[in-house]
Design a protein around this motif. Sequence first.
Motif, mmCIF file in Angstrom:
data_model
loop_
_atom_site.group_PDB
_atom_site.id
_atom_site.type_symbol
_atom_site.label_atom_id
_atom_site.label_comp_id
_atom_site.label_asym_id
_atom_site.label_seq_id
_atom_site.Cartn_x
_atom_site.Cartn_y
_atom_site.Cartn_z
ATOM 1 N N LEU A 198 3.743 -1.799 3.034
ATOM 2 C CA LEU A 198 3.729 -2.147 1.686
ATOM 3 C C LEU A 198 4.813 -3.286 1.306
ATOM 4 N N ALA A 199 4.533 -3.579 -0.030
ATOM 5 C CA ALA A 199 5.624 -4.750 -0.383
ATOM 6 C C ALA A 199 6.009 -4.689 -1.914
ATOM 7 N N LEU A 200 6.966 -4.881 -2.355
ATOM 8 C CA LEU A 200 7.419 -4.995 -3.582
ATOM 9 C C LEU A 200 7.217 -6.817 -4.066
ATOM 10 N N GLU A 201 6.189 -6.311 -5.154
ATOM 11 C CA GLU A 201 6.002 -8.047 -5.636
ATOM 12 C C GLU A 201 6.390 -8.085 -6.890
ATOM 13 N N SER A 202 6.886 -9.194 -7.095
ATOM 14 C CA SER A 202 7.496 -9.412 -8.598
ATOM 15 C C SER A 202 6.603 -9.436 -9.817
ATOM 16 N N VAL A 203 5.342 -9.516 -9.457
ATOM 17 C CA VAL A 203 4.477 -9.194 -10.753
ATOM 18 C C VAL A 203 4.529 -8.043 -10.998
ATOM 19 N N ASP A 204 4.997 -7.104 -10.225
ATOM 20 C CA ASP A 204 4.862 -5.520 -10.661
ATOM 21 C C ASP A 204 6.121 -5.148 -11.082
ATOM 22 N N LEU A 205 6.974 -5.981 -11.258
ATOM 23 C CA LEU A 205 8.572 -5.585 -11.680
ATOM 24 C C LEU A 205 8.564 -5.760 -13.343
ATOM 25 N N PRO A 206 9.515 -4.907 -13.838
ATOM 26 C CA PRO A 206 9.731 -4.878 -15.252
ATOM 27 C C PRO A 206 10.198 -6.420 -15.734
ATOM 28 N N PRO A 207 9.513 -7.040 -16.953
ATOM 29 C CA PRO A 207 10.035 -8.146 -17.206
ATOM 30 C C PRO A 207 11.470 -8.350 -17.191
ATOM 31 N N GLY A 208 12.080 -9.655 -16.842
ATOM 32 C CA GLY A 208 13.211 -9.945 -16.691
ATOM 33 C C GLY A 208 13.994 -9.594 -15.356
ATOM 34 N N VAL A 209 13.410 -8.852 -14.652
ATOM 35 C CA VAL A 209 14.094 -8.198 -13.458
ATOM 36 C C VAL A 209 13.673 -9.118 -12.374
ATOM 37 N N ALA A 210 14.725 -9.587 -11.299
ATOM 38 C CA ALA A 210 14.444 -10.460 -10.179
ATOM 39 C C ALA A 210 14.548 -9.583 -9.057
ATOM 40 N N ILE A 211 13.521 -10.069 -8.036
ATOM 41 C CA ILE A 211 13.409 -9.326 -7.051
ATOM 42 C C ILE A 211 14.894 -9.036 -6.218
ATOM 43 N N GLU A 212 15.685 -9.997 -6.206
ATOM 44 C CA GLU A 212 16.640 -9.832 -5.557
ATOM 45 C C GLU A 212 17.872 -9.012 -6.062
ATOM 46 N N ASP A 213 17.428 -8.521 -7.284
ATOM 47 C CA ASP A 213 18.614 -7.736 -7.881
ATOM 48 C C ASP A 213 18.060 -6.156 -7.927
ATOM 49 N N VAL A 214 16.977 -6.069 -6.995
ATOM 50 C CA VAL A 214 16.502 -4.471 -7.130
ATOM 51 C C VAL A 214 17.112 -4.009 -5.776
ATOM 52 N N ARG A 215 17.649 -2.655 -6.015
ATOM 53 C CA ARG A 215 18.137 -1.762 -4.841
ATOM 54 C C ARG A 215 17.365 -0.645 -4.967
ATOM 55 N N VAL A 216 17.066 0.344 -3.791
ATOM 56 C CA VAL A 216 16.102 1.411 -3.847
ATOM 57 C C VAL A 216 16.897 2.653 -3.700
ATOM 58 N N HIS A 217 16.404 3.644 -4.106
ATOM 59 C CA HIS A 217 17.082 5.035 -3.840
ATOM 60 C C HIS A 217 15.792 5.690 -2.645
ATOM 61 N N ALA A 218 16.406 5.631 -1.578
ATOM 62 C CA ALA A 218 15.532 6.139 -0.410
ATOM 63 C C ALA A 218 15.778 7.518 -0.607
ATOM 64 N N ASP A 219 16.933 8.066 -0.764
ATOM 65 C CA ASP A 219 17.067 9.658 -0.899
ATOM 66 C C ASP A 219 16.134 10.276 -1.928
ATOM 67 N N ALA A 220 15.761 9.534 -2.613
ATOM 68 C CA ALA A 220 14.870 10.137 -3.851
ATOM 69 C C ALA A 220 13.449 10.146 -3.492
ATOM 70 N N GLY A 221 13.111 9.607 -2.280
ATOM 71 C CA GLY A 221 11.937 9.673 -1.658
ATOM 72 C C GLY A 221 10.750 8.870 -2.259
ATOM 73 N N VAL A 222 9.600 9.103 -1.863
ATOM 74 C CA VAL A 222 8.444 7.875 -2.073
ATOM 75 C C VAL A 222 7.275 8.571 -2.380
ATOM 76 N N ARG A 223 6.468 8.506 -3.253
ATOM 77 C CA ARG A 223 5.256 8.956 -3.366
ATOM 78 C C ARG A 223 4.096 8.097 -3.465
ATOM 79 N N ASP A 224 2.854 8.624 -3.580
ATOM 80 C CA ASP A 224 1.592 7.958 -3.595
ATOM 81 C C ASP A 224 1.560 7.128 -5.001
ATOM 82 N N ALA A 225 0.844 6.125 -5.206
ATOM 83 C CA ALA A 225 0.630 5.572 -6.503
ATOM 84 C C ALA A 225 -0.556 4.698 -6.451
#
Lengths: 652, 652
Positions: free
Chosen positions: B559-586
Amino acid sequence: VTGVADARRTGRGADPTGGRPVVPPPGERRPLGLDEIALTGGLWGRLQDTNAAATLDHCEEWMERLGWIANFDRVAAGTTAPDRPGWPFSDSEVYKLMEALAWEHGRTGSATADAALRRLTARVAAAQDADGYLNTCFGHGEQRPRYSDLEEGHELYSTGHLLQAAVARVRTVGEDDLVRVARRAADQVCAAFGPDGRAAVCGHPEIEVGLAELGRALGEPRYLDQAALFVERRGHGLLRPGPFGAAYFQDDEPVRTATVWRGHAVRALYLAAAAVDVAVERADAGLLAALEGQWAATVQRRTYLTGGMGSQHQDEGYGDDWALPPDRAYCETCAGIASVMVSWRLYLATGDVRYADLVERTMLNVVATSPRADGRAFFYANPLHQRSAASPAVEDEVNARAEGGLRAPWFDVSCCPTNVARTLATWQSYAAVAEPDGVTLLQHAPLAVRTALADGEPLHLDVETGYPEDGDVVVRVVAAPPRPVRIALRVPAWAAGATLDDGAGPRPVEPGLVAVRRRFAPGDEVRLVLPVAPRLTWPDDRVDAVRGCVAVERGPVVLALESVDLPPGVAIEDVRVHADAGVRDAPTPLGAGAALRGTVTERGAAAPGPGGLPYGPRAAGPVLREVDLTLVPYHGWAERGPSTMRVWLPEA
Amino acid sequence: VTGVADARRTGRGADPTGGRPVVPPPGERRPLGLDEIALTGGLWGRLQDTNAAATLDHCEEWMERLGWIANFDRVAAGTTAPDRPGWPFSDSEVYKLMEALAWEHGRTGSATADAALRRLTARVAAAQDADGYLNTCFGHGEQRPRYSDLEEGHELYSTGHLLQAAVARVRTVGEDDLVRVARRAADQVCAAFGPDGRAAVCGHPEIEVGLAELGRALGEPRYLDQAALFVERRGHGLLRPGPFGAAYFQDDEPVRTATVWRGHAVRALYLAAAAVDVAVERADAGLLAALEGQWAATVQRRTYLTGGMGSQHQDEGYGDDWALPPDRAYCETCAGIASVMVSWRLYLATGDVRYADLVERTMLNVVATSPRADGRAFFYANPLHQRSAASPAVEDEVNARAEGGLRAPWFDVSCCPTNVARTLATWQSYAAVAEPDGVTLLQHAPLAVRTALADGEPLHLDVETGYPEDGDVVVRVVAAPPRPVRIALRVPAWAAGATLDDGAGPRPVEPGLVAVRRRFAPGDEVRLVLPVAPRLTWPDDRVDAVRGCVAVERGPVVLALESVDLPPGVAIEDVRVHADAGVRDAPTPLGAGAALRGTVTERGAAAPGPGGLPYGPRAAGPVLREVDLTLVPYHGWAERGPSTMRVWLPEA
């Protein structure tokens, strides 16, 4: 104080145009000539001496061996064939050597440098066409016609380097045969590409900076006008885009509206240097502001810790913002030199010492990294991470780009050795400027300054320092007028905690410029103490390629972990460091370095992830053992045989 | 069940050589022909249908437009000029299209594909010289002589693709004009480069794999011998090294002694594919073991999470071990296809399902990524991180390499579209093999298997599944002999927790192969359930470029994080993820994806480090805000306009 003494011996005084690579119109800051400032030892003194003793001959020998100099003889003799030795731009290497010889003679009065330059001048002059055109790759016999491949032919680029060689000559001995050759070549360029000529630019900027400075040196406004015309034309799609697009040669966007440097790094920076010259000559505040903005954006998002620029091998170019891979860092030596050229011009134009900070970083960690200690082999690319040790054969061969982790004696495209030579011959030119009422010392090194103030009164200073190995910089007054004068010193941006003592005891000073203005007597001292102890440096977290890593700097010197300093059997990719345990000073075979604690990851039990790939669930911590690590100055790496190396060290 | 039905309609039965790209000597595993297995829907069914409906025409149209096909007409007419449209290897694109057309006709009986192939065959055949030599770039009129530039001329490379086209034809309709042309070309190669000919190799391997398979298809041992001779010659310095050295074309080390793939990735992998053929034909266990070792080393240290290979743009090549930058990942589509070719051959030779695992990973995350949903634009390079959004113009132009983040309709070097076309036309060939007493299902997709066992008894299976979106794979028996047979299924390496139900309820099964051996009646089902829920994947900590990052995989899909799925004004280089919070189907617009929590780094207050550089003391944590992130299948990225994208996500 060889340079100054010899300059005196040859009878040249403090001529306002004497021996300086860059002379903007009179302003607050006047660069010092080679007859006003000299290195008296230290790291840069050694590099300059080696350049004089070895590199100049080395470059001439290789270019004779490969037939690049004889290309001129063949044009003169009318025996030019369609093919000739060297790339189309090989003439420029001869010119850069001539520039280095001219500066070296200007610096020391060296008769051998002068003789070598005269010999080369005669051979070059004999190849000049009646109308001033001078190029050994185009326009003669069955060669392609003049200016028939502006994208890749490098004719104007080569001419630009001829003009820079002539600048060195006119500013050290006055107008001679070389200068006359350059005048005629410049006139031919102005006729062919002037306002009434062909509206075109060269694929590789360089003619612009050559024309601008020759115009200044000879007081010839036509050359400055032509430089301005070339600068303004670029960015309007006059060049046919090649595989890397118009940005490769900065033809995608006018200099005036661009926001960051992009494309081929050396091209971008030679163009920017000329654009600063044009902005200053025309008092064009908008253009200057654009260039300052490009500098700031490029330094913040596209520059390596070493000051190196250009992260892509494919096009020798800048990558995207934050794309700064240490292992594939190109950081071409010539791009480092070109960056110094730009920053120096911006400093002269603005007085902002940030530009001098970058000059220092780049000089010490890119330019000084290129030449081997003996001055007879060079790095072309200067990566911050070498994963595999070189084959020793690299040291004996003409090398593609010296990517292999060892310096090479010569290159297929050999722009770097002669560029290093001309830069080292003039290093002290970047060290200080004179102001109406004093001197600003920008680069700290053992120096003798023998300048005069605006009123003609002498201001003579000796700088004594072991910098960059130690942080004590002592400025001793040798002669000063009997009135208050100003002595200023740059406090580098990293130097929090610096102190200054001008006789009343040390006081804290902030990074930037620190100035003492008072009446000085001979023997008076100003002492700046810079905290050069090793320090840890982290990257902005958008520099993805070095996330989770730390680097060690010592004063202005970037340090590196080199495999030859690791315990036997330890591979550099298995080392992790304890940043929290701190870092301390350590002597190394390459001078002052640093020591820190780390761990070695034992790989015996490490299994690849599912499917044999190096990806999988978060792995259990591998077995570790503690290890002491010694870091050496990056600029000295690969002097002890093939090795692996990294500047950015993963944290444990 | 279009393919199988049509195959029946054209009267071809279970011919032992029927419609298979690779047919090693009889052994335990017999690949199924296009008349024995067909896709009945799903992701791969859609890709295959689009290939048939759009891509084949698209490729022919572009090659007509650019004059690459007309190059053959000019040779036939004797009007060849020294220069001609296209690179020297453009003939090979015509041949790869012909191969795709031949397979497509073989798969479906398509009359239009057959007619197109016949038209092209006539034009190609007319350009063949009397002695069998066939190339439009060399050897005619004022062109350079035949085989005068083996390093870069690609003559034997192009011929290799002609032979592969002929293999497709002989295995689907038998010997026709195309096969006769290929025979004569292969004979000319054997005469020129055989044991008594010139001891040379082509700079780009491909002739080897073409000769090997044509030799098998026609029962012509001379071709296999010549393939073996080419394989064994390589690595002995027969080619003049270019700027990237002998490793660029694998001429630095014999195949038999090399330990890892290196140099130009497609070259390395086409050579390896042929070397497996040679090893199998000769029962050369040492050579096979060397290739297995190279595969394991390359997969462990030089392969991307997507299965992509080749991390360097400069030489389209492998980098050093662990040098796997996501942003400059080249991961050429053709290298993915070539990797599938190698892994498939190694699976057939060994039965080790690790090879089928890599086939799946590479097919889904490299090959499927290349074509746009409409089959009329393609990715050439498949990076795992796109930092800047493309210019929409990329979609309308012949593109250098489609590095810009959007698929392009055609390329200057256009190897990928036709390679995708021939691969998609045969996708089901890689999905299963027959054994003497059963079938092994290697790639899970909706399939109809209509094969016969060694004794001639039919074994007909329908596979129904929503895989890879869901993990239920149901194998329904349509016809089976009245005795125990074996149905085996691959459980992917990542599928810990899979279950199998063959009628007695689900039981846990381990990754690898799971087999059911019993007597089956029509209507019996075997159900494999693979846990495709999104999971987090971390890199080996020697993969420096993605340290501190995590990726999300969903079943076999990266899977990939694509900028078109980000909230408006958020740049992809500024995103950090919480791996400990887990991941779920979507659910996502591109199919099943994943959701996870992350933070956005607010950059307003972030200052650059000392000197304006992005390096300095460890910065205080920036202000953060929480954000929900949706990840899409990587293979579908850039289908919604220009965007930025990253597979590896920095952890908060």
